[in-house]
Design a protein around this motif. Structure first.
Motif, PDB file in Angstrom:
ATOM      1  N   LEU A 180       0.826  -1.200   0.000  1.00 29.58           N
ATOM      2  CA  LEU A 180       0.000   0.000   0.000  1.00 29.58           C
ATOM      3  C   LEU A 180       0.868   1.262   0.000  1.00 29.58           C
ATOM      4  O   LEU A 180       0.576   2.231  -0.697  1.00 29.58           O
ATOM      5  CB  LEU A 180      -0.930  -0.003   1.214  1.00 29.58           C
ATOM      6  N   GLY A 181       1.947   1.240   0.752  1.00 24.81           N
ATOM      7  CA  GLY A 181       2.863   2.376   0.771  1.00 24.81           C
ATOM      8  C   GLY A 181       3.511   2.619  -0.577  1.00 24.81           C
ATOM      9  O   GLY A 181       3.658   3.763  -1.013  1.00 24.81           O
ATOM     10  N   LEU A 211       2.268   1.766  -3.519  1.00 25.28           N
ATOM     11  CA  LEU A 211       1.241   2.255  -4.432  1.00 25.28           C
ATOM     12  C   LEU A 211       0.897   3.715  -4.153  1.00 25.28           C
ATOM     13  O   LEU A 211       0.674   4.495  -5.075  1.00 25.28           O
ATOM     14  CB  LEU A 211      -0.012   1.384  -4.343  1.00 25.28           C
ATOM     15  N   ALA A 212       0.860   4.087  -2.894  1.00 25.30           N
ATOM     16  CA  ALA A 212       0.540   5.468  -2.536  1.00 25.30           C
ATOM     17  C   ALA A 212       1.662   6.403  -2.960  1.00 25.30           C
ATOM     18  O   ALA A 212       1.426   7.565  -3.279  1.00 25.30           O
ATOM     19  CB  ALA A 212       0.304   5.576  -1.037  1.00 25.30           C
ATOM     20  N   GLN A 213       2.883   5.909  -2.976  1.00 21.78           N
ATOM     21  CA  GLN A 213       4.021   6.734  -3.389  1.00 21.78           C
ATOM     22  C   GLN A 213       3.922   7.086  -4.867  1.00 21.78           C
ATOM     23  O   GLN A 213       4.375   8.157  -5.288  1.00 21.78           O
ATOM     24  CB  GLN A 213       5.322   5.982  -3.127  1.00 21.78           C
ATOM     25  N   CYS A 215       1.242   7.797  -6.471  1.00 24.04           N
ATOM     26  CA  CYS A 215       0.158   8.741  -6.723  1.00 24.04           C
ATOM     27  C   CYS A 215       0.733  10.141  -6.966  1.00 24.04           C
ATOM     28  O   CYS A 215       1.647  10.571  -6.282  1.00 24.04           O
ATOM     29  CB  CYS A 215      -0.798   8.807  -5.538  1.00 24.04           C
ATOM     30  N   GLN A 251       2.314  11.190  -9.657  1.00 21.91           N
ATOM     31  CA  GLN A 251       3.422  11.245 -10.606  1.00 21.91           C
ATOM     32  C   GLN A 251       2.867  11.588 -11.981  1.00 21.91           C
ATOM     33  O   GLN A 251       2.494  10.729 -12.754  1.00 21.91           O
ATOM     34  CB  GLN A 251       4.161   9.894 -10.646  1.00 21.91           C
TER      35      GLN A 251
END
Length: 45
Positions: free
Chosen positions: A12-13, A15-17, A19, A21
């Motif tokens: 999840l971390g 994937l959130a990183q 966001c 871009q």
């Protein structure tokens, strides 16, 4: 159970990183022009 939770938190971390871009996803055709200053007459002598 803890290993699965840790794996999903890391996933999840990551994937959130990703966001937010945004921007051009390609290389420009040519590089921008480079400014080369002219020499002054005092430097030529």
């Amino acid at each position: 159970m803890k290993v699965n939770a840790l794996f999903f938190l890391v996933l999840l971390g990551l994937l959130a990183q990703a966001c937010g871009q945004t921007g051009p996803l390609y290389l420009p055709d040519s590089p921008p022009p480079v400014y080369v200053p002219k020499t002054s007459p005092a430097e030529e002598q």
